[in-house]
Every structure is written in structure tokens, then in C-alpha cells.
Design a protein around this motif. Structure first.
Motif, PDB file in Angstrom:
ATOM      1  N   VAL B 208      41.912  33.798  78.068  1.00 24.97           N
ATOM      2  CA  VAL B 208      41.765  34.121  76.650  1.00 24.97           C
ATOM      3  C   VAL B 208      42.588  35.371  76.338  1.00 24.97           C
ATOM      4  N   ALA B 209      43.327  35.329  75.243  1.00 19.18           N
ATOM      5  CA  ALA B 209      44.065  36.500  74.793  1.00 19.18           C
ATOM      6  C   ALA B 209      43.641  36.857  73.381  1.00 19.18           C
ATOM      7  N   VAL B 210      43.704  38.162  73.087  1.00 13.92           N
ATOM      8  CA  VAL B 210      43.430  38.641  71.740  1.00 13.92           C
ATOM      9  C   VAL B 210      44.669  39.372  71.247  1.00 13.92           C
ATOM     10  N   SER B 211      45.093  39.059  70.035  1.00 15.84           N
ATOM     11  CA  SER B 211      46.260  39.736  69.464  1.00 15.84           C
ATOM     12  C   SER B 211      45.965  40.180  68.045  1.00 15.84           C
ATOM     13  N   GLY B 212      46.866  40.981  67.519  1.00 12.49           N
ATOM     14  CA  GLY B 212      46.880  41.261  66.094  1.00 12.49           C
ATOM     15  C   GLY B 212      47.974  40.396  65.478  1.00 12.49           C
ATOM     16  N   ALA B 213      48.379  40.737  64.254  1.00 11.58           N
ATOM     17  CA  ALA B 213      49.481  40.019  63.614  1.00 11.58           C
ATOM     18  C   ALA B 213      50.260  41.020  62.786  1.00 11.58           C
ATOM     19  N   ASN B 214      51.584  40.928  62.824  1.00 13.61           N
ATOM     20  CA  ASN B 214      52.379  41.771  61.940  1.00 13.61           C
ATOM     21  C   ASN B 214      52.482  41.155  60.552  1.00 13.61           C
ATOM     22  N   ALA B 218      51.695  32.752  54.109  1.00 15.67           N
ATOM     23  CA  ALA B 218      50.647  31.982  53.436  1.00 15.67           C
ATOM     24  C   ALA B 218      51.006  30.503  53.300  1.00 15.67           C
ATOM     25  N   ASP B 219      52.248  30.202  52.929  1.00  6.77           N
ATOM     26  CA  ASP B 219      52.528  28.792  52.623  1.00  6.77           C
ATOM     27  C   ASP B 219      52.749  27.914  53.852  1.00  6.77           C
ATOM     28  N   THR B 220      53.064  28.513  54.992  1.00  5.97           N
ATOM     29  CA  THR B 220      53.267  27.689  56.189  1.00  5.97           C
ATOM     30  C   THR B 220      52.161  27.880  57.221  1.00  5.97           C
ATOM     31  N   GLY B 221      51.404  28.987  57.115  1.00  9.84           N
ATOM     32  CA  GLY B 221      50.383  29.286  58.114  1.00  9.84           C
ATOM     33  C   GLY B 221      50.957  29.908  59.374  1.00  9.84           C
ATOM     34  N   SER B 222      52.216  30.335  59.331  1.00  7.94           N
ATOM     35  CA  SER B 222      52.859  30.912  60.512  1.00  7.94           C
ATOM     36  C   SER B 222      52.432  32.364  60.713  1.00  7.94           C
ATOM     37  N   ILE B 223      52.211  32.736  61.976  1.00  7.29           N
ATOM     38  CA  ILE B 223      51.824  34.103  62.319  1.00  7.29           C
ATOM     39  C   ILE B 223      52.975  34.747  63.087  1.00  7.29           C
ATOM     40  N   VAL B 224      53.240  36.017  62.795  1.00  7.99           N
ATOM     41  CA  VAL B 224      54.362  36.720  63.408  1.00  7.99           C
ATOM     42  C   VAL B 224      53.857  37.911  64.212  1.00  7.99           C
ATOM     43  N   TYR B 277      61.494  41.215  71.226  1.00  7.55           N
ATOM     44  CA  TYR B 277      60.892  39.888  71.050  1.00  7.55           C
ATOM     45  C   TYR B 277      60.105  39.784  69.743  1.00  7.55           C
ATOM     46  N   THR B 278      60.335  38.699  69.015  1.00  7.19           N
ATOM     47  CA  THR B 278      59.485  38.346  67.884  1.00  7.19           C
ATOM     48  C   THR B 278      59.008  36.919  68.105  1.00  7.19           C
ATOM     49  N   SER B 279      57.688  36.736  68.081  1.00  8.91           N
ATOM     50  CA  SER B 279      57.115  35.404  68.269  1.00  8.91           C
ATOM     51  C   SER B 279      56.538  34.930  66.948  1.00  8.91           C
ATOM     52  N   ILE B 280      56.808  33.681  66.622  1.00 11.74           N
ATOM     53  CA  ILE B 280      56.245  33.074  65.415  1.00 11.74           C
ATOM     54  C   ILE B 280      55.654  31.722  65.800  1.00 11.74           C
ATOM     55  N   TRP B 281      54.378  31.540  65.470  1.00 12.77           N
ATOM     56  CA  TRP B 281      53.769  30.241  65.774  1.00 12.77           C
ATOM     57  C   TRP B 281      52.888  29.808  64.612  1.00 12.77           C
TER      58      TRP B 281
END
Ligand code: SF4
Lengths: 209, 475
Positions: B208-214, B218-224, B277-281
Motif C-alpha cells: 500500500v502506498a499513500v501519496s499527495g497530489a500536485n 476535473a474533466d479527465t480525472g487525471s492526477i499529477v 519525473y512527473t507521473s500522471i494517471w
């Protein structure tokens, strides 16, 4: 309880906005692209600024360039996405393709990974992976200590806005700008923490050659 | 209800905490070195973009639009994340958010979680709550690890261990990291290597991992998630379950808006063209990364902050920390004197608003932790008028405690923070202690502070841009 929290938070927001703020409209007069004489050259220069190496490779010379890079890094066991092109799999190297998906211990025991990319950004020296062709899933380019990446000159865009316009937001995306690094000690960038500590880029005229 | 660690229990009011910090010469030397380096680099990174000011204005406008329609955008985000296989949770306060994360971690059957640096989770003191619930969290960001191993408090938004220099970090690693090499040097490269070896096994086995978000789109639901070391990528892709905690204000309306923030943030924070690194999912991607994704939307004082027409601009903040790095008060006192996970100029306006209690002496002292020089506004990528909000909040602090003299408070907070009386006077004269910020407008303190500002403002000083003064006088 959960839906109670939802209702309450949304209710608080509506109450907080009772003054109906009407902000200025968003004006996008910033540059969405910029004219650059040599976008690919700029990309190469900016990647090198991150202490990654960039090698220009002529059409048809890619297998030799891959072999040379792997020799120089003493990489004998290499990972690749399931669709790694046959001629990228140079001889005298143990190739492990991610199909069926490799267990993490295997990823960890390899010396490096070879992939292509989705697009690249000149101004920031960034490579973007979208888990598409010749890239595979995200962990492949994370666990091994060495990433050898093939970038096609036709994949290079100049600016961040151009790059985002070309990407599909719902694919898992990874923007890579140089090897893993940290600025946590005295705010000074040093390369090499948890991600690959070495990044080599092979620049070919067109992706898929 | 609990607000968690917005402000740390038992921290003295700013003047007192700052006085202690000022006597620590090592701390001051470390801070001066780090902040002066990054100031110069940031200026270079920003100068490279000819459209920087236009990007700032767009960033400001996008975030103002988010705030003005926050309810609708949150519902949109929730629908998009849910449609892509994620689960959205809502939390009114710190306790509720902590309980959700603890429950999810237990349900995943883990006895430990790996964590990627996140201010929101520091704010709610998630690590403490998880430890109390029997699921300890391992910090994986180098600076957070330094803070955790040293049982220390963070002192900077981006580099929580900025108050420690390389030799101190080496000593800490030798002492607290059983697997650190005995001959570990103080070379940053060697220290980073030691952290890599220390955390490797944890990453590869974490469930299990816990992260924040930068940012969340809203329209795609993508987290960066924007990071440097790769510990973020480890947390976001290796475990089976990912829990992301984010403040409700961290939205952008549409995918295209990221083109503004992915330019503003790296150049403002680490002075890089782009962070490593920038991750978007978006939700869950079958066969790639976590099988379960939970998004916890956190209020914890944000909606109260939103209700204040002047103060709400603090919610535009993208946590770049540029305002800390240019702040003359921060450079002298360090971050811990602010007694909050949010230090520096942004902390001085955000912490008291999130806490929402101006009867709390420590929180009420924070808006005085500034000389109103305006350097923070000049560098802020989303143009938060921090001096304006500071003045506004001083008014609230005075209202909350009628007998408190704002002048006395301000002077006691600052008179000795600035290195010597003569320099302090120069700051007032040139930077403008209550002087103009942006657009030539003069900000005045509301009554009863107005008498005091009026005296300093007349005649209107010939202003030297703050940064010029700072560069000149600091050498
Ligand atoms: S207030 Fe502005 S400068 Fe300060 S951290 Fe937030 S975005 Fe950055």
C-alpha cells in the motif's frame, strides 16, 4: 457517514461562495509554441544539461548504436517491453521481455531497460512515455538502474503546451527529464536516487526505424 | 473534530519561536546558503521563458476559476475518477481523513505503508494516526526521511530538511540508518545512494502506498504528482493499492490547463526547466500499476478559507516554495519558527486561515511574521498578493483580541528578526515596510494599524525593487 461528508463539504463550498465571485476570464496569451531553429538540437542540448548522454544515430545504424551503448555500460541482462523491435534486441545480451509480466525481482535483477517513447520536449529536455508502442508498463523504466531510450526526431516538439496537446490524458504518463535526482541536500541537484541513475538517449531520424 | 498539524501544538507564538531560531548560527548559515543559491537559479530559469508574466496571469485566472466553481469541478472530478475505476472519499477534517486512510490500509491487509512526500498528509498528521493504528508509514522522500529519522519537524515546503547541511545529514544517517556504510561521506551523491539502498527493499515489497497530489484534472480525472527522486514513481506504480490524499483546492478544470502549471511549478520550485519525473494517471489502468486507487478529498479548513473574499486567494497556492526562498524573515528564522507544516509567507497566510481561530495566540501571531516587503508576491507563480492577505489577517487578529496592539506585536516580531536596527530601517525605507506591492497601489493597515502605516508611508518612498535592495544589501 461518507456521503454525509460529501454533502457537507459541497454544502460548505456553496455557502462559502455566497458572494458569487466572478473571476477574470482565463486569457491564454502565453506562447503555445515557439519558433526554434533546431528543435532536435535543442532537445539534445537540454537532455545533456541533466547529465544524460545523447547520441545521434543515422538511419540503419540503430542496432550498432544499441550494442555500443550496452557495451559501454556493461549491461548484459536487459529488459524490454513485449513489442521491442527484433533488430533492437542485439546479440550477446540476455533479453527479458515483459510478457508474461515479469515479477519485480526479475526487473530488479536486470542491468537496464531499453524502450522507445511517445514524444519528447525540446525546451525542457523531457521524454514522455505513455505505455504505448515500444514502451511497456511504467515499472519497466523505473526499477532497473539504467534506461536506454530511443527517441525519433519526428517525436520531438518544442514546448510543453505542444506536448500536452498530443498526449492522451487517460493513458498512464511519465515525464522523464534526466536521470533520477534530488535537490534535498542544500537545494543542489545531484543525480541518482531511486529511479534509474543513468539515462542514455539515442536520437534517430524517425521513430520506429 | 481535529485539524491535525496545521499548527503544532505547543509551539510558542512566532516572535518567541523566531528568537530561539535566530540564536542558532548553524541554522542561519544553512538557510542562507540554500536560499541564496536557489534564488539565483530561479531567476535564471524564469528569465528563459519570454512569456513568464503571461503564464503567471493565466495560472492566477485558472485557479480563481477553480475556486469560483469548486463544487462543480469536484463533482466532475469525482465522476471522472469513478468512471475510470477509482474510489473517491470525502473528509471534512483531519480525523476523518486519517480514519479513511487507516481503514483502507487495514483492508488491504498491510502492516506498513510507503509514503511519497505530501504536505496534505503532514497537515493532518497522518503518520502519527497510522502509527497509532498499528500501520506505520515509511517516508520515502529523501528530505522527509531525514526529518523522520531525526524525529524532527519540517522547515520548508519542498525541502523539509533545508535546515540541515550535508555534514549533519551524514551524522544522522550514520546514527539512525542501520544499513548505512560506516565510512559514509557527506557528499550529497553518497547520501542519496545510502537512502536508495535503505529504501529499496521497502519499495519492492510494499502493498500500500499513500501519496499527495500536485494537481487533479476535473474533466479527465487525471492526477499529477511532480517529483525528483523516483520514490514517487515507486509508490505510484509498485504497490497494489494506492491512496492519494489531496486538498479540495488542488484542481485544474481541464487537461489543457496543465500546460500552464507544468511550466510554472518546476521553474518556481527547484529552478529547473522540468523536474526529473512527473507521473500522471487516471483511475486504474489494468496491467499497469495499482489495482486499487482511492482518492481522499480533504477539506480541513479549506472551505472556511474559501469563505473569506480576500483570504481565499491563498487557495491558489501550488506549494512551489518560491515565496519562502525570497523571504528575508524566513531566511533568518527558518521554517520551524512558524510552528506549522506551512512555513514562510504562504504559511503566514494559510495556516491561520486553515486553523480558523484567531484567538489562538500562535496562529494570530503568524500574519505579523513579515515585513510586507512584497518579494513573495513578485515571485509567486499564481500571483497571490500575500502582503494584502497579511494585512487583512492582521485586522482579523486584532478584532479577535481587541486589546492586542498590532504595532507592538509587529515590532516585537520583526525588530530583532532583521539583523540590525539600521538594516531594518533601510528595509522600511526602501522595500517599504508597509509599502506598495505591485501596480503601485499602497496597502494600508486597517484601523488601528492605519496610523502606523500612514507614518511610514508619508512621503511615499522612492521605491527600489525589493530584490535589488536585497541583492545589494546582502552582497
Ligand atoms: S504562495 Fe505562491 S510562491 Fe508561495 S508556495 Fe504558494 S504558489 Fe509558491
Amino acid at each position: 457517514m461518507a456521503s454525509g461528508a460529501r454533502r457537507e463539504v459541497l454544502g460548505r463550498i456553496r455557502a462559502a461562495l455566497a458572494d458569487r465571485p466572478s473571476p477574470e476570464p482565463v486569457v491564454r496569451d502565453y506562447d503555445t509554441c515557439r519558433a526554434v531553429d533546431d528543435a532536435v538540437g535543442l532537445f539534445a542540448e537540454r537532455v545533456a544539461d541533466y547529465r544524460a548522454t545523447v547520441t545521434w544515430v543515422g538511419a540503419g545504424e540503430l542496432p550498432a548504436a544499441i550494442a555500443a551503448a550496452l557495451r559501454a555500460r556493461s549491461a548484459r541482462a536487459m529488459l524490454g517491453p513485449p513489442d521491442l523491435p527484433g533488430d533492437w534486441r542485439v546479440p550477446d545480451v540476455e533479453w527479458h521481455l515483459d510478457e508474461p509480466p515479469l515479477v519485480v525481482e526479475r526487473l530488479d535483477s536486470c542491468d537496464g531497460v531499453l524502450t522507445g517513447c511517445a514524444i519528447a520536449i525540446s525546451e525542457t529536455g523531457t521524454i514522455v512515455l505513455d505505455a504505448g508502442a515500444t514502451q511497456g508498463r511504467r515499472v519497466l523504466t523505473l526499477v532497473p538502474d539504467y534506461h536506454l531510450c530511443v527517441v525519433g526526431a519526428d517525436q520531438v516538439v518544442v514546448s510543453v503546451p505542444e506536448a500536452l496537446a498530443r498526449l492522451d490524458p487517460v493513458r498512464p504518463l511519465t515525464f522523464i527529464s534526466g536521470p533520477s535526482a534530488t535537490s534535498d541536500i542544500e537545494l543542489d541537484r545531484v543525480e541518482g536516487v531511486h529511479g534509474p541513475r543513468t539515462l542514455d538517449v539515442l536520437l534517430v531520424p524517425t521513430a520506429g526505424t | 473534530m481535529g485539524t491535525g498539524g496545521v499548527t503544532w501544538l505547543g509551539t510558542p507564538a512566532f516572535p518567541e519561536a523566531a528568537r530561539a531560531a535566530l540564536s542558532d548560527t548553524q541554522l542561519r548559515a544553512n538557510l542562507h546558503k540554500a536560499t541564496s543559491t536557489i534564488r539565483g537559479k530561479r531567476a535564471g530559469a524564469v528569465a528563459e521563458l519570454p512569456d513568464w508574466e503571461r503564464l503567471r496571469r493565466a495560472g492566477e485566472a485558472i485557479k480563481d476559476d477553480v475556486l469560483a466553481q469548486l463544487d462543480g469541478y469536484l463533482e466532475q472530478l469525482e465522476a471522472a475518477v469513478t468512471a475510470r475505476g477509482g474510489v473517491v472519499h470525502w473528509a471534512r477534517d483531519a480525523d476523518e481523513a486519517n480514519a479513511i486512510v487507516l481503514r483502507l490500509a487495514r483492508e488491504a491487509g498491510t502492516d506498513e505503508v510507503v509514503k511519497v512526500k505530501s504536505l496534505a498528509t503532514d497537515e493532518i498528521e497522518l503518520n502519527e494516526a497510522l502509527a497509532a493504528g498499528g500501520v506505520p508509514a515509511v517516508e520515502t522522500d529523501l528530505a522527509e526521511l531525514i526529518v523522520q529519522l531525526g524525529r524532527d519537524r519540517p522547515s520548508h515546503l519542498l525541502v523539509p530538511a533545508i535546515h540541515r547541511n550535508r555534514a549533519e545529514i551524514r551524522d544522522l544517517f550514520r546514527r539512525e540508518m542501520p544499513d548505512a556504510p560506516a565510512d559514509l561521506s557527506d557528499e550529497p551523491r553518497a547520501l542519496a545512494e545510502a537512502a536508495r539502498a535503505h529504501l529499496r527493499r521497502k519499495f519492492l515489497s510494499a502493498r500500500v502506498a499513500v501519496s499527495g497530489a500536485n494537481f487533479a484534472v476535473a474533466d479527465t480525472g487525471s492526477i499529477v504528482v511532480v517529483e525528483s527522486e523516483g520514490n514517487g514513481r515507486m509508490c505510484l506504480t509498485l504497490p497494489q493499492t494506492l491512496i492519494t490524499v489531496m486538498g479540495v483546492e488542488k484542481l485544474v478544470p481541464s487537461w489543457r490547463d496543465l500546460e500552464v502549471f507544468l511550466q510554472l511549478l518546476p521553474r518556481s520550485s527547484t529552478a529547473e526547466r522540468m523536474n526529473p519525473y512527473t507521473s500522471i494517471w487516471t483511475g486504474v489502468t489494468p496491467g499497469d500499476g495499482p489495482r486499487e486507487f482511492h482518492l481522499v478529498l480533504l477539506d480541513n479548513g479549506r472551505t472556511d478559507t474559501l469563505a473569506d473574499a480576500v483570504g481565499r486567494q491563498a487557495l491558489r497556492c501550488i506549494r512551489c516554495s518560491a515565496c519562502l526562498n525570497v523571504c528575508p524573515v524566513y531566511e533568518r528564522t527558518g521554517g520551524q519558527a512558524y510552528g506549522s507544516v506551512y512555513p514562510g509567507p504562504i504559511g503566514a497566510i494559510l495556516s491561520p486561515q486553515l486553523l480558523g481561530d484567531f484567538h489562538d495566540e500562535q496562529a494570530a501571531s503568524l500574519p505579523y511574521a513579515s515585513s510586507l516587503c512584497g518579494a513573495c508576491f513578485e515571485v509567486c507563480p499564481v500571483r497571490i498578493d500575500i502582503p494584502e492577505v497579511l494585512v487583512h489577517l492582521r485586522g482579523k487578529a486584532v478584532e479577535a483580541k481587541g486589546s492586542r496592539s498590532p504595532e507592538a506585536l509587529a515590532m516585537s516580531a520583526l525588530g530583532w528578526v532583521m539583523a540590525g536596527p539600521r538594516r531594518f530601517e533601510a528595509a522600511q525605507r526602501l522595500g517599504g515596510l508597509a509599502g506598495a506591492v505591485g501596480g503601485g497601489t499602497i496597502h494600508r493597515l486597517p484601523w488601528p494599524g492605519s496610523k502606523w502605516t500612514a507614518a511610514r508611508d508619508a512621503p511615499a518612498p522612492a521605491r527600489e525593487p525589493f530584490r535589488a535592495w536585497w541583492r545589494r544589501t546582502r552582497g
